[in-house]
Write an enzyme that holds these catalytic residues in place. Structure first.
Site, PDB file in Angstrom:
ATOM      1  N   GLU A  34      -5.650  -8.315  -0.580  1.00  0.00           N
ATOM      2  CA  GLU A  34      -6.394  -7.949   0.636  1.00  0.00           C
ATOM      3  C   GLU A  34      -7.839  -7.715   0.240  1.00  0.00           C
ATOM      4  O   GLU A  34      -8.124  -6.837  -0.568  1.00  0.00           O
ATOM      5  CB  GLU A  34      -5.831  -6.697   1.327  1.00  0.00           C
ATOM      6  CG  GLU A  34      -4.530  -6.907   2.062  1.00  0.00           C
ATOM      7  CD  GLU A  34      -4.137  -5.719   2.933  1.00  0.00           C
ATOM      8  OE1 GLU A  34      -5.048  -5.063   3.488  1.00  0.00           O
ATOM      9  OE2 GLU A  34      -2.936  -5.440   3.042  1.00  0.00           O
ATOM     10  N   GLU A  63       0.821  -1.228   0.000  1.00  0.00           N
ATOM     11  CA  GLU A  63       0.000   0.000   0.000  1.00  0.00           C
ATOM     12  C   GLU A  63       0.850   1.270   0.000  1.00  0.00           C
ATOM     13  O   GLU A  63       0.593   2.202   0.774  1.00  0.00           O
ATOM     14  CB  GLU A  63      -0.972  -0.021   1.190  1.00  0.00           C
ATOM     15  CG  GLU A  63      -2.017  -1.113   1.086  1.00  0.00           C
ATOM     16  CD  GLU A  63      -3.085  -1.043   2.163  1.00  0.00           C
ATOM     17  OE1 GLU A  63      -2.939  -0.248   3.115  1.00  0.00           O
ATOM     18  OE2 GLU A  63      -4.071  -1.791   2.060  1.00  0.00           O
TER      19      GLU A  63
END
Length: 497
Positions: A289, A170
């Site tokens: 995710e 991320e």
């Protein structure tokens, strides 16, 4: 009133083979996922290695094929070498991502041995937040290099043979330690990937995509990163979490519509980069995710003042509706198996997890455990391109969406249909023909997940309050199959052909 819908199934309309990597999970050094979840040496079920056998048994039952490790936000400040060598000599460090203390009692070697016992592949995430190329090479040497080098010698024993690596986590998010612009990250990802390929050419490498489709840089981030790292990476990642915002159950039940859009948008962006670079290479998506997560409950929580070891963090308790949505998200992932060839439900134990475990107590299956376990077991062979005819209903977030969603998988002698009824008040009668498949059809098994109380949960005291039940409302008449799905329900129907 009953909603009427139909499916068109054709064994010649194949999307892609079912990828076993679709049924991945995620273990982060966060909260009680590792300590008090997977690992608890004082627990009655713990083996000599300190890992809980009761949790391990549930992981196997769930059908997990792949585990992403060790993060997550945690990895962007992680020093992997803290977790090797004698346990009593390992340092305790601050984890800035989750404001807790990391003892390093479980390190890379311990986790790799646990993964071997569990029978799962490891997707290892590299720290490109506070570290970079050299750290990636070092951890790769420890994991995979045969004997004869310093770090391979510290490992001892045979190489672990990890093939799939995430190039950071991320990095588009301002919350991330070492957050970078797309250009900064794309350059670093490309440099790291080239170095890793020099060490081991056959690795599969995942570049960080957007942390969500609502990120202001969504699309532009993927385009810039892939333009810089195109020749060196195999995957771009995607992350998505869903919850019923403001009590909007209609939109929540349609979460897979957003996942579908996310996948098609990232695929289009990657293909546009390929066209611009005049490349025949195809970049796939690692949806590493995804889950239901009641994120709004935690976003405005104050930062703890104390630094604790394994504090209780986002231990959401899931209900029937959450499980139906998880089942529908699995339908979306399977539908895109031509491009989504790896996926990880986040996380595995305690932290927004399908498995819960109490210290010195039992482990049990949350409601969301069941659609994952059944889909992992029953989705085999090839994914079919299912044409759905269904009425629609209105949602605030996604407009008009089909009441019914479904996907099917097929192999010689077996056809499995996974379906969800999103209606909150009407049953759905679903009809489809199996005439295009060889031989007569017979019902092998059929499962239904629903409840008259959509808020029902599984707890430590009542761990089997919500479980899949045999689906009785299914009939096979020659080539025609009819199924009736109650409101807010998910089903799996396996037929012999």
């Amino acid at each position: 009133m009953t909603v009427r819908a139909s499916l068109h199934l054709d064994p010649a309309r194949v999307v892609a083979p079912v990828s076993r990597r679709t049924f991945g999970s995620f273990v982060e050094h966060m909260g009680r996922c590792v300590y008090g979840g997977l690992y608890e040496p004082s627990h009655p079920s713990a083996g000599t290695d300190g890992f809980r056998e009761d949790v391990l048994s549930l992981v196997r039952e769930m059908g997990v094929s792949l585990v992403r490790y060790p993060g997550g936000n945690f990895v962007s400040g992680y020093r992997w070498e803290d977790g090797i060598g004698p346990v009593e000599s390992r340092p305790v460090r601050r984890d800035l991502a989750w404001h807790s203390l990391e003892t390093n009692e479980v390190g890379i070697g311990e986790f790799m041995r646990w993964a071997d016992k569990a029978g799962v592949e490891v997707m290892y995430a590299l720290n490109l937040g506070t570290r970079g190329v050299q750290e990636a090479l070092d951890v790769h040497e420890y994991l995979n290099q045969p004997e004869g080098t310093h770090l391979a010698g510290l490992r001892g024993g045979k190489p672990y043979g990890v093939k799939l690596f995430c190039l950071g986590n991320e990095m588009d998010g301002p919350w991330q330690i070492g957050h970078k612009t797309a250009h900064e990250y794309g350059r670093l990802a490309a440099e790291t990937a080239r170095a890793l390929r020099a060490a081991e050419p056959g690795l599969e490498l995942v570049a960080c995509g957007s942390s969500g489709s609502t990120m202001p840089t969504f699309g532009a981030w993927e385009s810039e990163v892939l333009s810089l790292a195109w020749d060196s990476v195999d995957y771009i990642s995607a992350h998505a979490y869903y919850e019923p915002l403001d009590g909007d159950l209609a939109s929540f039940l349609a979460s897979a519509v957003d996942m579908d859009h996310f996948v098609t948008s990232v695929t289009a962006t990657a293909d546009s980069v390929a066209a611009r670079l005049k490349s025949k290479k195809r970049i796939n998506i690692s949806f590493d995710e995804w889950n239901v997560w009641y994120l709004s409950r935690h976003q405005n929580a104050p930062t703890p003042t104390a630094w604790e070891i394994a504090p209780r963090v986002i231990e959401d308790t899931y209900n029937v509706t959450d499980a139906v949505v998880v089942g529908s998200l699995l339908i979306s992932l399977l539908r895109h198996s031509d491009r989504v060839t790896a996926a990880c439900q986040a996380q595995l134990v305690n932290v927004i997890a399908p498995i819960r475990a109490e210290s010195s107590g039992p482990a049990w299956r949350q409601t969301t455990f069941h659609p994952f376990a059944l889909t992992s077991r029953l989705a085999t062979g090839e994914v079919l391109d299912v044409k759905i005819t269904s009425p629609t209903y209105a949602t605030t977030r996604y407009g008009d969406v089909p009441v019914l969603d479904a996907v099917a998988t097929h192999e010689p002698g077996s056809l499995t249909v996974f379906a969800v009824n999103r209606s909150q008040d009407e049953p759905a009668e679903v009809t489809f023909s199996v005439g295009a498949f060889a031989g007569p059809a017979g019902l092998a098994e059929a499962w239904l997940l629903t409840d008259t109380d959509l808020t029902a949960t599984n707890t430590q005291d009542n761990p089997d309050r919500v479980v899949p039940q045999p689906l009785e409302a299914v009939s096979v008449d020659g080539d025609t199959v009819r199924v009736t799905l109650p409101p807010v329900s998910w089903a799996a129907i396996r037929l012999t052909t």
